[in-house]
Design an enzyme around this catalytic site. Structure first.
Site, PDB file in Angstrom:
ATOM      1  N   ASN A  88       1.043  -1.048   0.006  1.00 17.51           N
ATOM      2  CA  ASN A  88      -0.058   0.120   0.073  1.00 17.51           C
ATOM      3  C   ASN A  88       1.011   1.578  -0.164  1.00 17.51           C
ATOM      4  O   ASN A  88       1.380   1.324   0.863  1.00 17.51           O
ATOM      5  CB  ASN A  88      -1.082  -0.234   1.091  1.00 17.51           C
ATOM      6  CG  ASN A  88      -2.082  -0.854   1.666  1.00 17.51           C
ATOM      7  OD1 ASN A  88      -2.260  -1.409   0.511  1.00 17.51           O
ATOM      8  ND2 ASN A  88      -2.618  -1.918   2.325  1.00 17.51           N
ATOM      9  N   SER A  96      -0.622   3.310   5.854  1.00 16.36           N
ATOM     10  CA  SER A  96      -1.145   3.778   7.244  1.00 16.36           C
ATOM     11  C   SER A  96      -0.960   3.686   8.460  1.00 16.36           C
ATOM     12  O   SER A  96      -0.116   4.160   9.012  1.00 16.36           O
ATOM     13  CB  SER A  96      -2.498   2.468   8.368  1.00 16.36           C
ATOM     14  OG  SER A  96      -2.150   1.579   8.791  1.00 16.36           O
ATOM     15  N   HIS A 101       6.258  -0.962   4.031  1.00 12.53           N
ATOM     16  CA  HIS A 101       6.364  -3.310   4.343  1.00 12.53           C
ATOM     17  C   HIS A 101       5.346  -3.892   2.999  1.00 12.53           C
ATOM     18  O   HIS A 101       4.514  -3.048   2.911  1.00 12.53           O
ATOM     19  CB  HIS A 101       4.954  -2.976   5.185  1.00 12.53           C
ATOM     20  CG  HIS A 101       4.664  -2.027   5.739  1.00 12.53           C
ATOM     21  ND1 HIS A 101       4.107  -0.343   5.418  1.00 12.53           N
ATOM     22  CD2 HIS A 101       2.827  -2.574   5.811  1.00 12.53           C
ATOM     23  CE1 HIS A 101       2.758   0.102   5.975  1.00 12.53           C
ATOM     24  NE2 HIS A 101       2.000  -1.591   5.938  1.00 12.53           N
TER      25      HIS A 101
HETATM   26  P1  AMP Z   1      -0.983  -0.266   5.994  1.00 11.80           P
HETATM   27  O1  AMP Z   1      -2.109  -0.469   6.538  1.00 11.80           O
HETATM   28  O2  AMP Z   1      -0.526  -1.434   4.382  1.00 11.80           O
HETATM   29  O3  AMP Z   1       0.202   0.755   6.436  1.00 11.80           O
HETATM   30  O4  AMP Z   1      -0.057  -2.260   6.974  1.00 11.80           O
HETATM   31  C1  AMP Z   1      -0.038  -1.724   8.383  1.00 11.80           C
HETATM   32  C2  AMP Z   1      -0.331  -3.050   9.126  1.00 11.80           C
HETATM   33  O5  AMP Z   1       0.599  -2.779  10.003  1.00 11.80           O
HETATM   34  C3  AMP Z   1      -1.371  -3.228   9.607  1.00 11.80           C
HETATM   35  O6  AMP Z   1      -1.916  -4.055   8.971  1.00 11.80           O
HETATM   36  C4  AMP Z   1      -1.580  -3.570  11.002  1.00 11.80           C
HETATM   37  O7  AMP Z   1      -2.645  -4.611  11.885  1.00 11.80           O
HETATM   38  C5  AMP Z   1       0.034  -3.801  11.271  1.00 11.80           C
HETATM   39  N1  AMP Z   1       0.798  -3.066  12.339  1.00 11.80           N
HETATM   40  C6  AMP Z   1       0.515  -1.812  13.177  1.00 11.80           C
HETATM   41  N2  AMP Z   1       1.040  -1.681  14.341  1.00 11.80           N
HETATM   42  C7  AMP Z   1       2.341  -2.420  14.452  1.00 11.80           C
HETATM   43  C8  AMP Z   1       2.877  -3.234  15.114  1.00 11.80           C
HETATM   44  N3  AMP Z   1       3.531  -3.126  16.408  1.00 11.80           N
HETATM   45  N4  AMP Z   1       3.124  -4.879  15.256  1.00 11.80           N
HETATM   46  C9  AMP Z   1       2.797  -5.397  13.647  1.00 11.80           C
HETATM   47  N5  AMP Z   1       1.970  -5.119  13.571  1.00 11.80           N
HETATM   48  C10 AMP Z   1       1.674  -3.924  13.439  1.00 11.80           C
END
Ligand code: AMP
Length: 115
Positions: A88, A96, A101
């Site tokens: 994303n 987000s 990632h």
């Molecule tokens: P995105 O919306 O593509 O930015 O994905 C961010 C992802 O990070 C989401 O699926 C969240 O659930 C995940 N996320 C956020 N904080 C953490 C954390 N501390 N450990 C593992 N995953 C996380």
């Protein structure tokens, strides 16, 4: 978001807990805290890059290694029926956490188009 306050940088540095699945000199993979599929992992570069738009020609190897690691994790999990790799970018792309990632999702049948 600065490197100091970035949640994924904190995971890379071992400052907050995560279920690590892989670590090498350029990448870390760990389970997503809020899984959207039976298997949901994230592959992140150890270097803080906010979005895909910061990537340059010289990062081609890094991006390739992210994809290969995502596929390797899926194989390790026995996802023989398939899986989905997602990147994303930016608010409209659904990003987000502003540290690049790769999502690795599997263990259920995915739908298309994504929301
Ligand atoms: P995105 O919306 O593509 O930015 O994905 C961010 C992802 O990070 C989401 O699926 C969240 O659930 C995940 N996320 C956020 N904080 C953490 C954390 N501390 N450990 C593992 N995953 C996380």
């Amino acid at each position: 978001m600065s490197e100091a306050s970035c949640v994924f940088c904190k995971i890379v540095r071992g400052e907050i807990d995560a279920t690590l699945l892989h670590r090498d000199d350029g990448l870390v993979a760990f389970r997503d805290l809020s899984p959207k599929a039976p298997f949901h992992a994230l592959v992140v570069p150890t270097r803080h890059l906010e979005t895909l738009d910061e990537l340059e020609e010289g990062d081609a190897d890094l991006v390739g290694r992210m994809l290969l690691r995502g596929s390797a994790l899926a194989r390790e999990q026995g996802l023989t029926g398939g899986y989905r790799l997602v990147l994303n970018c930016g608010p409209d792309g659904g990003q987000s956490v502003f540290h690049v990632h790769l999502h690795v999702l599997g263990g259920r049948r995915m739908t298309w188009p994504p929301g």
